[in-house]
Enzyme design. Structure first.
Site, PDB file in Angstrom:
ATOM      1  N   TYR A 175       0.823  -1.211   0.000  1.00  0.00           N
ATOM      2  CA  TYR A 175       0.000   0.000   0.000  1.00  0.00           C
ATOM      3  C   TYR A 175       0.857   1.261   0.000  1.00  0.00           C
ATOM      4  O   TYR A 175       2.074   1.203   0.197  1.00  0.00           O
ATOM      5  CB  TYR A 175      -0.975  -0.003   1.180  1.00  0.00           C
ATOM      6  CG  TYR A 175      -0.365   0.351   2.521  1.00  0.00           C
ATOM      7  CD1 TYR A 175       0.455  -0.530   3.202  1.00  0.00           C
ATOM      8  CD2 TYR A 175      -0.622   1.587   3.116  1.00  0.00           C
ATOM      9  CE1 TYR A 175       1.006  -0.200   4.432  1.00  0.00           C
ATOM     10  CE2 TYR A 175      -0.072   1.925   4.349  1.00  0.00           C
ATOM     11  CZ  TYR A 175       0.737   1.024   5.001  1.00  0.00           C
ATOM     12  OH  TYR A 175       1.288   1.354   6.214  1.00  0.00           O
ATOM     13  N   LYS A 179       6.373  -1.826   2.284  1.00  0.00           N
ATOM     14  CA  LYS A 179       5.122  -1.257   2.799  1.00  0.00           C
ATOM     15  C   LYS A 179       3.981  -2.254   2.577  1.00  0.00           C
ATOM     16  O   LYS A 179       3.129  -2.076   1.703  1.00  0.00           O
ATOM     17  CB  LYS A 179       4.847   0.100   2.124  1.00  0.00           C
ATOM     18  CG  LYS A 179       4.016   1.036   2.984  1.00  0.00           C
ATOM     19  CD  LYS A 179       4.129   2.462   2.494  1.00  0.00           C
ATOM     20  CE  LYS A 179       3.083   3.379   3.109  1.00  0.00           C
ATOM     21  NZ  LYS A 179       3.131   3.523   4.563  1.00  0.00           N
ATOM     22  N   GLU A 227      12.411   3.433  14.370  1.00  0.00           N
ATOM     23  CA  GLU A 227      11.347   4.290  13.848  1.00  0.00           C
ATOM     24  C   GLU A 227      10.165   4.144  14.792  1.00  0.00           C
ATOM     25  O   GLU A 227      10.336   3.686  15.917  1.00  0.00           O
ATOM     26  CB  GLU A 227      10.982   3.890  12.399  1.00  0.00           C
ATOM     27  CG  GLU A 227      10.427   2.485  12.252  1.00  0.00           C
ATOM     28  CD  GLU A 227       9.825   2.219  10.872  1.00  0.00           C
ATOM     29  OE1 GLU A 227       9.602   3.155  10.087  1.00  0.00           O
ATOM     30  OE2 GLU A 227       9.548   1.031  10.594  1.00  0.00           O
ATOM     31  N   LEU A 245      10.819   1.740   7.531  1.00  0.00           N
ATOM     32  CA  LEU A 245      10.219   2.073   6.246  1.00  0.00           C
ATOM     33  C   LEU A 245      10.951   3.305   5.712  1.00  0.00           C
ATOM     34  O   LEU A 245      11.106   4.290   6.458  1.00  0.00           O
ATOM     35  CB  LEU A 245       8.730   2.389   6.410  1.00  0.00           C
ATOM     36  CG  LEU A 245       8.056   2.642   5.073  1.00  0.00           C
ATOM     37  CD1 LEU A 245       7.650   1.321   4.437  1.00  0.00           C
ATOM     38  CD2 LEU A 245       6.855   3.538   5.215  1.00  0.00           C
TER      39      LEU A 245
HETATM   40  N1  PDD Z   1       2.634   5.269   7.592  1.00  0.00           N
HETATM   41  N2  PDD Z   1       7.314   4.129   9.211  1.00  0.00           N
HETATM   42  C1  PDD Z   1       6.180   3.426   9.253  1.00  0.00           C
HETATM   43  C2  PDD Z   1       6.157   2.125   9.986  1.00  0.00           C
HETATM   44  C3  PDD Z   1       5.021   3.908   8.612  1.00  0.00           C
HETATM   45  O1  PDD Z   1       3.881   3.188   8.631  1.00  0.00           O
HETATM   46  C4  PDD Z   1       5.071   5.172   7.950  1.00  0.00           C
HETATM   47  C5  PDD Z   1       3.878   5.754   7.238  1.00  0.00           C
HETATM   48  C6  PDD Z   1       6.287   5.875   7.942  1.00  0.00           C
HETATM   49  C7  PDD Z   1       6.440   7.201   7.235  1.00  0.00           C
HETATM   50  O2  PDD Z   1       6.410   7.034   5.829  1.00  0.00           O
HETATM   51  P1  PDD Z   1       5.925   8.200   4.856  1.00  0.00           P
HETATM   52  O3  PDD Z   1       6.701   9.410   5.204  1.00  0.00           O
HETATM   53  O4  PDD Z   1       6.252   7.698   3.500  1.00  0.00           O
HETATM   54  O5  PDD Z   1       4.461   8.387   5.104  1.00  0.00           O
HETATM   55  C8  PDD Z   1       7.391   5.316   8.568  1.00  0.00           C
HETATM   56  C9  PDD Z   1       1.480   5.630   6.805  1.00  0.00           C
HETATM   57  C10 PDD Z   1       1.190   7.087   6.801  1.00  0.00           C
HETATM   58  C11 PDD Z   1       0.307   4.749   7.202  1.00  0.00           C
HETATM   59  O6  PDD Z   1       0.557   3.562   7.424  1.00  0.00           O
HETATM   60  O7  PDD Z   1      -0.829   5.212   7.220  1.00  0.00           O
END
Ligand code: PDD
Length: 280
Positions: free
Chosen positions: A30, A145, A177, A201
């Protein structure tokens, strides 16, 4: 209106088969893309990450980047005029005739929806947010992801029950993270974040934050951060597509910088706002 396999339909009319491997196994990838004033922020990096992730798990990418961009814009055109929204996009390996672990050639299922959201509020962010730390029980391919997010949602629920913004994850005394965001600390004027690799991620927002710090002339380093470094930090921030860059001033009841947002965060946050207006 949502998008499902070629059609824009009402959300309550969108159904996926119980034989879909996304449902049965969480066998899917996703993306979450923020949209400011109708402009998709960092669309290319999001679509590139989607393509990389699909390749990694051997799901054929159903569309070219150009086709994705067209579909995303069509999805937005079908929404009421929200000022800001975020798009959730999911590609599953597809439906099989029966449940089995292995797969043959399948037609991927593509689902997209868009939800309105409030833009970040500088004054609110300046109040600082809280977090708790926990051991990271996730697998060791957190760079992909995938929608199998059971551990992440358990952490999110724990955060909610503890009335905190996030759960900061720790592996062998290294803070990597958070349950749904990346982590930064500031020490003596330098911004530190965990290097890319299997334990985080590679956040799109993380890249923008590093670029913003760079732009402001602030040194950045991608190195492992120990739990002691975290509690000893001058500033702690988290970043994600839905939060942008948010300061954390209390972790496990310990105040960071005496509970005050530090001096570097406003510089990076303000630059981030400029990036938002430039990058469509
Ligand atoms: N989550 N780390 C994890 C585990 C995440 O699920 C996310 C983002 C990030 C940040 O990634 P980005 O900057 O590309 O949004 C880091 C999204 C927003 C979610 O699961 O809804």
């Amino acid at each position: 209106m949502v998008y499902l396999n070629g059609n824009f339909i009402k959300k309550n009319k969108a159904f996926v088969s119980v034989m879909d491997r996304g449902f049965l196994f969480g066998d899917s990838i996703y993306e979450v893309l923020p949209v400011y004033e109708g402009n998709i922020f960092c669309m290319k990096p999001h679509l590139d990450r989607l393509d990389n992730n699909l390749k990694t798990v051997n799901i054929p990418n159903p569309h070219t980047s150009e086709k994705w961009a067209k579909l995303l814009r069509e999805l937005l055109a079908h929404q009421p005029k929200h000022k800001h929204q975020y798009i959730y996009l999911q590609v599953t390996r597809g439906c099989d005739v029966d449940r089995k672990h292995t797969y043959d050639k399948l037609e991927p299922t593509v689902y997209m929806q868009s939800t309105s959201f409030e833009d970040s509020n500088r004054d609110e962010y300046l109040l600082g947010a809280s977090a708790i730390t926990r051991d990271d029980i996730r697998w060791s391919q957190c760079n992909i992801k995938v929608t199998s997010l059971l551990a992440n949602i358990m952490y999110a629920q724990e955060a909610k029950q503890n009335n905190v913004e996030e759960v900061i994850l720790c592996r062998d005394n290294v803070v990597t993270e958070c349950s749904s965001s990346n982590l930064f600390i500031v020490k003596n004027g330098c911004v530190y974040t965990h290097p890319k690799g299997p334990h985080i991620l590679p956040g799109i927002t993380r890249e923008v934050v590093l670029e913003c710090a760079d732009y402001c002339g602030i040194n950045t380093e991608e190195v492992p951060i120990s739990k002691e470094d975290l509690f000893d930090a001058d500033e702690v921030w988290i970043s994600s597509s839905t939060r942008e860059v948010l300061p954390i001033t209390k972790i496990d009841s310990v105040l960071i910088n005496q509970g005050q947002v530090g001096e570097i965060w406003p510089l990076v946050y303000d630059r981030f706002q400029v990036e938002k207006s430039l990058n469509g």
